[in-house]
Design an enzyme around this catalytic site. Sequence first.
Site, PDB file in Angstrom:
ATOM      1  N   TRP A 156      -0.105  12.866 -17.403  1.00 32.44           N
ATOM      2  CA  TRP A 156       1.103  13.567 -16.942  1.00 32.44           C
ATOM      3  C   TRP A 156       1.569  14.561 -17.988  1.00 32.44           C
ATOM      4  CZ3 TRP A 156       1.360  13.395 -12.060  1.00 32.44           C
ATOM      5  CH2 TRP A 156       0.903  12.257 -11.370  1.00 32.44           C
TER       6      TRP A 156
ATOM      7  N   ASP B 202      10.013  12.955 -20.600  1.00 29.61           N
ATOM      8  CA  ASP B 202       9.602  12.533 -19.254  1.00 29.61           C
ATOM      9  C   ASP B 202       9.572  11.006 -19.291  1.00 29.61           C
ATOM     10  OD1 ASP B 202       8.241  11.609 -17.076  1.00 29.61           O
ATOM     11  OD2 ASP B 202       6.537  12.974 -17.242  1.00 29.61           O
TER      12      ASP B 202
ATOM     13  N   LYS C 219       9.854   4.317  -9.626  1.00 27.41           N
ATOM     14  CA  LYS C 219       9.221   3.219 -10.371  1.00 27.41           C
ATOM     15  C   LYS C 219      10.276   2.161 -10.722  1.00 27.41           C
ATOM     16  CE  LYS C 219       6.160   6.768 -11.963  1.00 27.41           C
ATOM     17  NZ  LYS C 219       4.901   6.566 -11.251  1.00 27.41           N
TER      18      LYS C 219
END
Length: 405
Positions: free
Chosen positions: A121, A204, A228
């Site tokens: 990511w 992030d 999540k």
Amino acid sequence: MTAISPHASVSAPASEARTSGRVFNFGAGPSTLPDDVLKQIQQDVWNYRGSGIGILELSHRGKEYDKLIAEIDDDLRAIGNIPRNYKILFMTGGATSQNYIVPANLLPPGGTADHIVTGYWAENTLADARQYASCSNTKATIHVAATSADKNHSYIPADADIKYSASQGRGGPTYVHITSNNTIYGTQWHRLPKIPEGAFLVSDACSDFFWKPIDVTKFGVIYGGAQKNMGTTGCSFIVIRDDILERANKDIPRMLQYGVFSREESRPNTPPTFAIYTVGLMAKWIKAQGGLAALEKLNREKAGLVYAALDANTGFYTPHVRKEDRSFMNITFACKGVGAKEGGGGMEMDARFLADAGKAGLAVLKGHRAMGHGGGMRASLYNAMPLAGAQALAEFIGDFAKKNG
Ligand code: PMP
């Protein structure tokens, strides 16, 4: 909303395996939600707080929604100890859209952002930020300060290995971007990097925000998708310090501007009301668990069980990550090359592991293809995974090694 009660199943033992027809879902996101949250959703889809209107049908301009978003803001601040000089925003487009929304807002003309690249990511974030810098008129520079790509992202770089742009003959960075938890490779920052003076940290935190209490004031911006630890798909959260928000660029399209989302309470257009509402339910659920300190204890216990099972069977399994950088959220491992060609990574055994685990009600354990060797296994143990799920997986890991080793 009826109060979300303390959730028996999050800490219930494995012997009380699920009886509801549901399996333990170790998926990395969308991921498992607490039973109490799902039951509340079932009620609210039909009739939200006695309004006679279901949550999926509720106006984002009505008084129920006004109340809901004010409550979510209060609850998230209380749980996460988020100070008043930070705003909490909700946008769409997932964490991935923040890859360009962050530089579009925060990079001044000719500015530099330093990225520490610790996984899949983070690589995407880097590529998108560079794309943004190259096609805009900002003359911005995106600099890689460190990467763990040399060892297939199995570790977090030490401070000594981070070379900020200032040390490379350029001006210092406006911000330093990190990915606090690397969902695919299974590493996590357990300390923060020392960043150059004058810069702020952008994190992030898609896959580990709210896994434990953190000091929000160490960050300028924290963002992620909610799917999540904090809810379901459809909204991203952004926690941003006021002074950064105030100096954010205003010459970018309106729907990218943090300032617009802040002024208009994250509803400059029709927002993802259901996803935001689900964040609210998760916040109430976290409160009912005893808050983030209680969840941290539970999350450490869950990950501890699974890592202990892997460490007790090192002849059979290979964990991907260096011990000190192991993630408490995503545990990555593979079977050794049993029955496979040298270096083949035990892919046949991995496939058997996944099939047998599935039969035992342990689902969505396949690792990501970016790991190589077919991906191996990944167990995601976010907030809503009950202790019983981690116990069942740990037992299975031991039993499977005995049977097939
Ligand atoms: N960053 C991290 C650390 C992630 O785990 C993910 C999703 N798994 C993303 C970014 C991308 O998130 P989204 O799908 O919400 O764009």
